[in-house]
Design a protein around this motif. Structure first.
Motif, short mmCIF file in Angstrom:
data_model
loop_
_atom_site.label_atom_id
_atom_site.label_comp_id
_atom_site.label_asym_id
_atom_site.label_seq_id
_atom_site.Cartn_x
_atom_site.Cartn_y
_atom_site.Cartn_z
N ASP A 37 74.85 30.44 -52.83
CA ASP A 37 75.07 29.48 -51.74
C ASP A 37 74.08 29.81 -50.62
O ASP A 37 73.20 30.66 -50.79
CB ASP A 37 76.52 29.50 -51.27
CG ASP A 37 76.99 30.89 -50.82
OD1 ASP A 37 76.13 31.75 -50.47
OD2 ASP A 37 78.21 31.12 -50.80
N ASP A 38 74.24 29.16 -49.49
CA ASP A 38 73.32 29.40 -48.38
C ASP A 38 73.31 30.86 -47.94
O ASP A 38 72.28 31.37 -47.48
CB ASP A 38 73.67 28.51 -47.18
CG ASP A 38 73.37 27.05 -47.45
OD1 ASP A 38 72.56 26.76 -48.35
OD2 ASP A 38 73.94 26.19 -46.75
N PHE A 39 74.42 31.53 -48.09
CA PHE A 39 74.52 32.93 -47.69
C PHE A 39 73.85 33.86 -48.71
O PHE A 39 73.14 34.78 -48.33
CB PHE A 39 76.00 33.32 -47.51
CG PHE A 39 76.20 34.73 -47.04
CD1 PHE A 39 75.89 35.10 -45.75
CD2 PHE A 39 76.73 35.69 -47.90
CE1 PHE A 39 76.07 36.40 -45.31
CE2 PHE A 39 76.92 36.99 -47.48
CZ PHE A 39 76.59 37.35 -46.18
N THR A 40 74.07 33.63 -50.01
CA THR A 40 73.59 34.55 -51.04
C THR A 40 72.24 34.17 -51.66
O THR A 40 71.62 35.00 -52.32
CB THR A 40 74.62 34.69 -52.18
OG1 THR A 40 74.83 33.40 -52.77
CG2 THR A 40 75.94 35.25 -51.66
N ARG A 41 71.79 32.94 -51.46
CA ARG A 41 70.53 32.50 -52.06
C ARG A 41 69.35 33.40 -51.68
O ARG A 41 68.54 33.76 -52.54
CB ARG A 41 70.23 31.05 -51.71
CG ARG A 41 69.04 30.47 -52.47
CD ARG A 41 68.91 28.96 -52.31
NE ARG A 41 70.09 28.29 -52.88
CZ ARG A 41 71.08 27.74 -52.18
NH1 ARG A 41 71.05 27.77 -50.86
NH2 ARG A 41 72.10 27.17 -52.77
#
Length: 128
Positions: free
Chosen positions: A31-35
């Motif tokens: 997601d935006d956090f883990t990408r």
């Protein structure tokens, strides 16, 4: 090499070692956090380091199994046991690596590592 070229190189190596299904699931699940972490790992770990030619993949797997066992990271170890098998290591060689871990890094780390390796072997046999 550009970042895109390193990423593509890393993605190819990562899929060959860990399996396309696992890698594609990891990237798709970002997601935006883990990408940014997925991109960093793919580009630098797999493209830059695993993509170097001085050490072959088999040797890199031996090193990884040792370090990840010493750090007692069972999730990553499970993944890299499978990768080590893909890179040509045998169950017997993996056992010897984990025995070496017992002596130099401690028996508790080796016990956990043996348990994780057995789970991977059983999973692979069940898939077979």
């Amino acid at each position: 090499m550009t970042n895109k070229e390193l990423f593509d190189k890393g993605l190819k190596i990562r899929r060959e070692v860990l399996g396309s299904e696992y890698v594609d699931k990891s990237i798709a699940g970002a997601d935006d956090f883990t990408r940014p972490l997925q991109e960093l790992v793919t580009e630098y770990c797999w493209g830059e380091i695993w993509g170097r030619e001085t050490l072959d993949r088999r040797t890199r797997s031996i090193i990884n199994l040792s370090m990840i066992s010493a750090l007692n990271r069972p999730h990553e170890l499970k993944l890299h046991v499978r990768g080590a098998l893909n890179n040509g290591l045998t169950k017997e060689e993996i056992r010897e690596i984990l025995l070496q871990v017992a002596i130099y890094c401690g028996v508790p780390a080796a016990i956990d590592s043996f348990r994780v390796a057995r789970e991977v072997f059983a999973d692979i046999e069940a898939e077979g």
